[in-house]
Write a protein that holds these residues in place. Sequence first.
Motif, short mmCIF file in Angstrom:
data_model
loop_
_atom_site.label_atom_id
_atom_site.label_comp_id
_atom_site.label_asym_id
_atom_site.label_seq_id
_atom_site.Cartn_x
_atom_site.Cartn_y
_atom_site.Cartn_z
N GLN A 170 0.80 -1.22 0.00
CA GLN A 170 0.00 0.00 0.00
C GLN A 170 0.84 1.28 0.00
OE1 GLN A 170 -3.00 -0.06 3.09
NE2 GLN A 170 -3.68 -2.13 2.57
N ASP A 171 2.15 1.13 -0.18
CA ASP A 171 3.02 2.31 -0.14
C ASP A 171 2.64 3.36 -1.16
OD1 ASP A 171 4.39 1.16 1.92
OD2 ASP A 171 6.09 0.49 0.71
N ASP A 172 2.19 2.92 -2.33
CA ASP A 172 1.83 3.85 -3.40
C ASP A 172 0.32 4.10 -3.48
OD1 ASP A 172 4.51 4.06 -4.22
OD2 ASP A 172 4.34 2.21 -5.40
N CYS A 173 -0.41 3.63 -2.48
CA CYS A 173 -1.88 3.67 -2.55
C CYS A 173 -2.47 4.84 -1.76
CB CYS A 173 -2.48 2.37 -2.01
SG CYS A 173 -2.25 0.94 -3.06
N GLY A 174 -3.58 5.33 -2.27
CA GLY A 174 -4.45 6.18 -1.49
C GLY A 174 -5.59 5.33 -0.97
N ILE A 175 -6.09 5.63 0.22
CA ILE A 175 -7.17 4.84 0.83
C ILE A 175 -8.34 5.78 1.11
CG2 ILE A 175 -7.84 3.36 2.75
CD1 ILE A 175 -4.89 2.71 3.17
N SER A 176 -9.53 5.38 0.67
CA SER A 176 -10.71 6.20 0.87
C SER A 176 -11.89 5.31 1.25
CB SER A 176 -11.05 7.00 -0.39
OG SER A 176 -11.26 6.13 -1.49
N ILE A 177 -12.89 5.90 1.88
CA ILE A 177 -14.11 5.15 2.19
C ILE A 177 -14.77 4.71 0.89
CG2 ILE A 177 -16.44 5.32 3.15
CD1 ILE A 177 -15.37 7.10 5.31
N LEU A 178 -15.11 3.42 0.83
CA LEU A 178 -15.75 2.87 -0.35
C LEU A 178 -17.19 3.38 -0.44
CD1 LEU A 178 -15.84 0.90 -2.76
CD2 LEU A 178 -16.48 -0.91 -1.13
N VAL A 179 -17.49 4.03 -1.54
CA VAL A 179 -18.84 4.56 -1.77
C VAL A 179 -19.47 3.77 -2.91
CG1 VAL A 179 -20.21 6.56 -2.42
CG2 VAL A 179 -18.16 6.85 -1.00
N GLN A 180 -20.57 3.09 -2.60
CA GLN A 180 -21.31 2.33 -3.61
C GLN A 180 -22.76 2.80 -3.61
OE1 GLN A 180 -19.96 -2.09 -3.70
NE2 GLN A 180 -19.93 -1.47 -1.57
N GLU A 181 -23.25 3.13 -4.76
CA GLU A 181 -24.61 3.64 -4.87
C GLU A 181 -25.62 2.59 -4.40
OE1 GLU A 181 -27.66 5.50 -8.25
OE2 GLU A 181 -25.59 4.98 -8.77
N ASP A 182 -26.50 3.00 -3.49
CA ASP A 182 -27.59 2.16 -3.02
C ASP A 182 -27.10 0.85 -2.40
OD1 ASP A 182 -30.30 1.69 -2.56
OD2 ASP A 182 -30.60 0.65 -4.46
N THR A 183 -25.94 0.88 -1.74
CA THR A 183 -25.39 -0.33 -1.13
C THR A 183 -24.73 0.00 0.21
OG1 THR A 183 -24.94 -1.32 -3.30
CG2 THR A 183 -23.81 -2.28 -1.41
N THR A 184 -25.10 -0.76 1.23
CA THR A 184 -24.53 -0.59 2.57
C THR A 184 -24.11 -1.95 3.10
OG1 THR A 184 -25.92 1.33 3.04
CG2 THR A 184 -24.98 0.19 4.94
N LEU A 185 -22.93 -2.01 3.72
CA LEU A 185 -22.49 -3.23 4.39
C LEU A 185 -23.06 -3.27 5.81
CD1 LEU A 185 -20.69 -5.75 4.88
CD2 LEU A 185 -18.83 -4.18 5.46
N PHE A 186 -23.73 -4.38 6.13
CA PHE A 186 -24.24 -4.62 7.48
C PHE A 186 -23.47 -5.79 8.07
CE2 PHE A 186 -27.75 -2.52 5.34
CZ PHE A 186 -28.22 -1.63 6.30
N PHE A 187 -23.06 -5.65 9.33
CA PHE A 187 -22.18 -6.63 9.95
C PHE A 187 -22.65 -6.93 11.36
CE2 PHE A 187 -18.12 -8.03 11.89
CZ PHE A 187 -17.67 -8.91 10.92
N MET A 188 -22.55 -8.21 11.75
CA MET A 188 -22.89 -8.63 13.10
C MET A 188 -21.81 -9.58 13.60
SD MET A 188 -26.06 -11.04 14.40
CE MET A 188 -27.35 -9.92 13.92
N SER A 189 -21.23 -9.28 14.74
CA SER A 189 -20.18 -10.14 15.28
C SER A 189 -19.96 -9.82 16.75
CB SER A 189 -18.87 -9.94 14.51
OG SER A 189 -17.83 -10.69 15.09
N GLU A 190 -19.50 -10.83 17.49
CA GLU A 190 -19.08 -10.60 18.87
C GLU A 190 -17.69 -9.98 18.90
OE1 GLU A 190 -19.40 -14.36 20.76
OE2 GLU A 190 -21.59 -14.47 20.57
N HIS A 191 -17.00 -10.03 17.75
CA HIS A 191 -15.67 -9.45 17.64
C HIS A 191 -15.80 -8.05 17.05
CE1 HIS A 191 -14.26 -13.54 18.35
NE2 HIS A 191 -15.04 -13.93 17.36
N SER A 192 -14.68 -7.35 16.97
CA SER A 192 -14.69 -6.01 16.39
C SER A 192 -14.89 -6.09 14.88
CB SER A 192 -13.37 -5.29 16.70
OG SER A 192 -12.28 -6.02 16.15
N ASN A 193 -15.36 -5.01 14.31
CA ASN A 193 -15.54 -4.94 12.86
C ASN A 193 -14.19 -4.74 12.20
OD1 ASN A 193 -16.22 -4.37 10.20
ND2 ASN A 193 -16.71 -2.24 10.67
#
Length: 298
Positions: free
Chosen positions: A260-283
């Motif tokens: 990732q040395d040459d990478c930019g990192i940004s929040i993934l934006v997807q139209e009309d799409t949301t990730l939902f997560f359930m766990s006893e561990h951290s996200n």
Amino acid sequence: MNTVINQKEYIFQKGIRDDHKIKTSFNFLAKQSFGLDFEAWFQLGEWENKYIPYILLDGDCVVANVSVSLMDFDVLGEKRKYIQIGTVMTEANYGNQGLSRFLVEQVLKDWHGNCDGIYLFGNDSVKDFYPKFGFASVPEYQCSRWAPAISLDIRVEKLNTEEISDLQLLKLKSADFNPYSLFSAESNEWLVLFYSTLFFKDKFWHIPQYDTIVVADFEGDTMNCYDIFGAGDIPLDDILAAVMKEETKKVVFGFTPREQDDCGISILVQEDTTLFFMSEHSNICNEEYLMFPVLTRA
């Protein structure tokens, strides 16, 4: 099993792969709901026990479904077993009757506490639905970078996903982790082959000299690199340089690259799409700036 929902009786069933009549009804509903056709995938013999529809029948017709996909991941070097919920659909005349709620409850009864986490990708219309079950909407993070110098002397072949030999090669190579990814699926060939019958059939590029397959497409001067299947002994820059087009200036990753040395990192934006997560561990996505690989989204 017979069950009554909102004063109407239905038949609840799990797993339909080997029941031709029910599978045909399921496929019809999938075509109506999402334009998906599972038949070609089934004929390839890739509908395994890792994909489990939870269905409600009214007579002989599938009127609602919530599918479970059993997903094995390598996340930052640790093995994780996740459950993905997908193909959530209800026949139009049966909407708002609580059928999806019943099916999600059955899924959670079977799997909550029996895996490292449960996740799904929902559209904007269900943003208030899944939190009722304990899911939280969480962000993902995507990497992109400037393209390396192009390599014109490496032969690249587009796989023909209608050729058995090409499909066999794709199945063999995609069975392993993506060695260039921090968050990669294991034994995911069954889902990769599903993509090969539909949305990604023209996006598989074979580099014989590197014994590597790259999943990618191109939009103007941007290369979308969705996944890489190979031994990992070839530098990532060389892999990208071989598949790129002359006009390629930017690479956007559909997985989280190790380098990732040459990478930019940004929040993934997807139209009309949301990730939902359930766990006893951290996200893990939010804490480590990761994304679920594109080809693991059932």
